[in-house]
Design an enzyme around this catalytic site. Structure first.
Site, PDB file in Angstrom:
ATOM      1  N   ASP A 300       0.816  -1.215   0.000  1.00 23.55           N
ATOM      2  CA  ASP A 300       0.000   0.000   0.000  1.00 23.55           C
ATOM      3  C   ASP A 300       0.850   1.265   0.000  1.00 23.55           C
ATOM      4  O   ASP A 300       2.027   1.247   0.358  1.00 23.55           O
ATOM      5  CB  ASP A 300      -0.895   0.021   1.242  1.00 23.55           C
ATOM      6  CG  ASP A 300      -0.089  -0.096   2.526  1.00 23.55           C
ATOM      7  OD1 ASP A 300       0.866  -0.915   2.551  1.00 23.55           O
ATOM      8  OD2 ASP A 300      -0.390   0.614   3.486  1.00 23.55           O
ATOM      9  N   GLU A 301       0.215   2.321  -0.373  1.00 24.38           N
ATOM     10  CA  GLU A 301       0.734   3.678  -0.182  1.00 24.38           C
ATOM     11  C   GLU A 301       2.155   3.889  -0.680  1.00 24.38           C
ATOM     12  O   GLU A 301       2.919   4.636  -0.084  1.00 24.38           O
ATOM     13  CB  GLU A 301       0.669   4.069   1.313  1.00 24.38           C
ATOM     14  CG  GLU A 301      -0.756   4.170   1.824  1.00 24.38           C
ATOM     15  CD  GLU A 301      -0.795   4.709   3.252  1.00 24.38           C
ATOM     16  OE1 GLU A 301      -1.703   5.500   3.541  1.00 24.38           O
ATOM     17  OE2 GLU A 301       0.058   4.340   4.080  1.00 24.38           O
TER      18      GLU A 301
END
Lengths: 664, 664
Positions: A300-301
């Site tokens: 993620d991210e």
């Protein structure tokens, strides 16, 4: 049914009048497996301990299948067909019958029988001056197979004892997946013999040994809980790169583990073959510690800033026809998927891993929503339509410190048309306890009792969504959670003692009933206010969402304003008077309590606000001037934010009352 | 000096006016060793965490020797010459200087420096609305080299987390020996790979893995604490014989681990060569887990009943010229001494091991006294006169639940003439926490804060024995102990919530201020009332010795009676009124709290007693009739013992007041 406070609420329940009184003759007989080290036997022992701790009854037989106890004489008979091998989708159903003649739990698997014990414990009530189990007939099974709690032990490390008591709580509310977020920018928390720099250089000495991990996995398994580890790559990678900077996308940076919260740039280099050798080495070593088939790689991210800045990576992308960072991350994930497959693991990752070439065997963890500029559960729908299995966490971010009501009403099944097959790919969900702002002291009060309501959403029928009833039952769950070892109440009281410097805490406690910690990460805007080691023993840490006076006060205001019910006036006055008095009590302890000095400005504002409200209700009216004054006080922009980080949770309802009185 | 609440009290202390204010610029610099995993560095990190938790200050630097921190800029400079290898008799001295300009700790060893940090933490006070360290100049070192706490984890198992938090507390009060009582009739608590039946059959699944033991030993070592294991043989042997009945002195008994408390007959067979092979196998495996040279073999309370009953053993004794059971046990101990010597261990045992042929290298643990029909410390004197080194536990049996005053005033040096050499053989002492009546929930409140006073006895000068000052400081220690993780206050509040079934606890709490648990094992006379798994969540478990109102009330009564001070009348009335009110509050919660029903008869008696006392003080006199009534109420033989197990601790002083008023 009103006095039954089970969570999650069972699929079928009937009451009968035959309550079973707990006395010294209470005994348990387990049919089929009498091995004292079996999962069901240990579960029954814990059940007996909790029952005696709660009731104070000196039972003669503290162990199941004791000498002289038979199916004919036992108070509680437990039947099951087989010991389940823990995996997604095992049968967890059970029936529970309580009459005044005896108690019976029947299940296909021992895990189902253990759920029956969790339900039974929650049936303890007072009857004729004694403790008893409420007479019921229950038939129960889960709606979703994946009912998880994620704990982030990277931002703040959580010792074994914290993890264990939370596993106990999970079992109580029938959660069955412990998702262990083991690495992030702020730390890598696992002993690795092949790559020792990881825990030696990037954990501040706070990590789990492999033996401790095995111990936790066993402990979870004994409670019917699967453990899914997460090693977050290629982003959230500062800890990795603190230990092994040679795998960084941006070279010659001086990597060291983060002390702040936020999204950071350090990212593993997906164009370096050695990166995959490195991860292969790591996964090969840690995979066997976790018997479950799923292995979470985060994903993620990653904003790819360091990829953009590295010409060699840009070159690699061109050479390999990777159009953008997203495609580069796909390239990375697919390599990981193959590595994990070698070790018998199925890849799972946050929704960003869902790209065109990702094999359909990957499990998509849907998390983004409004706060990230997306529709809630957008990726969930996309996943099932693309043929992926998925679980939902958007809506269950308990670290946002929203009202439990908000989480409770989110259903894993989205309100869009899905085929049966598509809907079937939604396996369930997970509450996520990110730990930027929690410590071993406060984490229980952030997870519990609220996660019991989320557990109910994952287990119970979709129609079970009466918020008032949920709050009533949650209050009882809070007590059962303390019984099995959760420290939410104890920790709060301790924090208040510490703030008061061991003087009288009743003013502070009163203030917590109307104060809630800032929500949606606004307590730590930009992640720059609190470092890992900042004190989390402040007033905001003693407060929780759903402050206890908020809903009762709201009901009174609604009755007064909407139903024009004058009989609630006295109760409203009583509340306002009690809030008005807080500051005066704090003044008496403030000279010897520096931390009270920080709270006092807020308490004085509460005093002013309550005084205006009190005068208004006493007078039956409020002047426009006073109303504006009240509004200004409530909207106060000079919030003592840095030191206090709480909001006055009764403000809106008080304004409603005042505006009503102004119009009269 | 009055506002300095350090325990143990230092050998030399001067105050100065230059307090050091705690603010965000606080920083630490360690000279000599900057390795972040060194013992001193980890200790400094814990110190900073505790300081910030207490003060709420957001320090900029949460780690020692952070970038930019130097000896010139650091708030706290720590100097030491070498890292001590943990063993009996290492240098533990330190000096501590606090001025408004800075703080300095100097020591020969890192262990000494860590003691300096423990002292410094206790110097936190409120100054001008902020937290500060009191300005002092301290020069300190211990009086005795052996300052121990024994924890019995056999009668009730204590999980790792309980042991760890108690090690933290030990470090705070400078105790340096953790004596771990690992086996007894009620359980064997260590994983052994060579003799797996021991933990598999005789622990109810409650034992420490070898990895966990290593972890604890490391954790203790990081705090300057040695670990001495105890495996109690040949008596207290039921757990051994549950696993391996072939080594029993009495054959064909069906051995199973004890659920009750007391002294039991099962004893290892000292005439069987296989018994020694068995113990050799065990000791060979476990000895390396414990780096300390001392190894405790128990050896206490063997009454030899099974030896008397076994003709073969009697025959053996005749053949080997062993006159009595005592000589047989000596035969056994000497064999053990040789086995332990093979593994580099020195034998240590309870005083019963001291027989004619025992080598002088054995360490004698003196424990018997008045309750066992002997002079206090009798064996201690005998040991040193016979040339043995010894430590004292008689007088430090904290499980007797006597007033801490009784323990505090016992000195390890007996009041008899001893040569310097003899006195030098007294190494120190140990507080003993036997666990028949404590659980992980309640154990902290039985050990702390009282053991801080015993720690002072072991560390500080013999003349430090002002009881009033000790109690004042103990009250502060209670708060520091909670700061570092001890759960005594939290557990008490939880038990009260449980009894009240989550209704208002203030009546119950008030009742704990005048009630103390039965002392000297009378709560569990004969060991037959409480089984291992009986509930320890009762009113007596919320009470502690030295109930908080007892001493203040005594002072008032003494002023009133002895000094004829009329000004205290109002305070006396206030106390009596508050006790009189308790029962009425309990009545309001009793309908929904079965456990309150058990407390109520006692509270009603307290109400009657307080009413008579109150009337007497109001009237300034008491009739003979009322006096007799009071006496009868206090002497009440129908004590609700089974369910309550507490005594009314203000009774004696109240009678004194009443008798005085009767005479007037």
């Amino acid at each position: 049914m009103q006095d039954i406070h089970i969570m999650p609420w069972p699929q079928e329940i009937k009451t009968n009048t035959g309550d079973f009184i707990i006395d010294e003759d209470f005994s348990v007989f387990i049919h089929g497996n009498t091995d004292e080290y079996s999962r069901i036997s240990k579960s029954a022992v814990r059940f007996i301990r909790h029952m005696t701790d709660k009731s104070g009854v000196f039972v003669n037989e503290g162990f199941p299948n004791a000498t002289g106890v038979s199916d004919a004489t036992a108070s509680l008979n437990i039947y099951f067909d087989k010991e389940a091998e823990l995996a997604m989708g095992i049968d967890e159903s059970y029936t529970l019958n309580v009459t005044d003649a005896g108690i019976e739990i029947r299940a296909l698997t021992d895990v189902g029988a253990m759920h029956g014990l969790s339900t039974l414990l929650q049936l303890i009530k007072v009857k004729d001056g004694a403790y008893a189990f409420t007479g019921v007939q229950i038939k129960d099974e889960p709606r979703f197979v994946w009912r998880g709690l994620m704990m982030d032990v990277a931002r703040h490390f959580m010792p074994i004892s914290v993890v264990k008591r939370n596993l106990d709580a999970m079992a109580l509310v029938k959660l069955n997946v412990f998702h262990w977020h083991l690495s992030d920018d702020q730390g890598f928390r696992v002993e690795t013999k092949m790559l020792p720099e990881l825990y030696k250089k990037a954990s501040d000495g706070q990590y789990y040994t492999q033996e401790q991990i095995k111990d936790i996995v066993k402990y979870a398994g004994d409670r019917g809980i699967r453990v899914v580890p997460e090693f977050d790559v290629p982003g959230h990678g500062t800890a990795f790169l603190t230990a092994y900077p040679e795998f960084a996308s941006k070279k010659d940076l001086d990597y060291s583990i983060e002390r702040f919260a936020g999204i950071f740039d350090p990212t593993l280099d997906p164009t370096n073959d050695k990166t995959y050798e490195f991860l292969d080495t790591l996964f090969k070593e840690v995979a066997p510690l976790f018997p479950d088939v799923y292995f979470h790689i985060g994903g993620d991210e990653n904003e790819g800033k360091h990829w953009d800045e590295n010409p060699e990576i840009q070159e690699f992308m061109k050479e390999n026809g990777l159009a953008d960072n997203h495609e580069l991350q796909t390239y990375f994930n697919i390599k990981l998927e193959k590595i994990l497959a070698k070790y018998g693991k199925s890849l799972m990752g946050w929704e960003e891993i869902m790209t065109d070439n990702m094999p359909k065997s990957a499990l998509i963890h849907s998390w983004r929503g409004i706060n990230e500029g997306m529709e809630p559960g957008e990726s969930l729908v996309k996943a099932v339509k693309n043929g992926y299995q998925t679980i939902l966490s958007n809506g269950y971010y308990i670290d946002l410190l929203l009202s439990v009501e908000d989480h409770y009403l989110v259903d894993p099944l989205p309100a869009v048309e899905l085929s049966t097959e598509e809907a079937g790919r939604i396996l369930g969900g997970e509450a996520t306890m990110w730990s930027e702002l929690v410590t071993p002291l406060t984490v229980d009060s952030r997870i519990w009792p609220r996660t019991a309501a989320i557990a109910e959403r994952f287990w119970s029928a979709q129609e079970v969504r009466d918020v008032d009833r949920m709050f009533e039952r949650l209050n009882s769950m809070s007590q059962y959670l303390e019984l099995i070892g959760i420290q939410h109440i104890k920790a709060k009281e301790y924090i208040l003692r510490n703030i008061a410097n061991y003087q009288d805490t009743h003013g502070l406690r009163q203030l917590t009933t109307i104060s809630e910690p800032f929500k949606i990460y606004s307590r730590n805007a930009g992640g720059t206010e609190y470092k890992t080691y900042s004190p989390f023993t402040l007033f905001a840490d003693a407060c929780t969402s759903d402050a206890t006076s908020v809903r009762p006060f709201r009901k009174l205001v609604n009755a007064f304003v909407d139903q024009k019910d004058q009989s609630v006036k006295e109760d409203l006055e009583h509340y306002l008077q009690s809030w008005k008095d807080i500051a005066d009590q704090l003044k008496t302890i403030q000279p010897n309590a520096p931390l009270v000095s920080r709270v006092l400005p807020y308490a004085l504002r509460v005093q002013e606000i309550s005084s205006i409200g009190l005068k208004a209700i006493e007078d039956g009216e409020i002047s426009q001037e006073a109303l504006q004054q009240l509004e200004a006080l409530i909207d106060n922009k000079e919030d003592p934010r840095v030191n206090l980080d709480v909001e006055l949770a009764i403000a809106k309802d008080l304004m409603k009352m005042a505006q009503y009185l102004a119009k009269k």
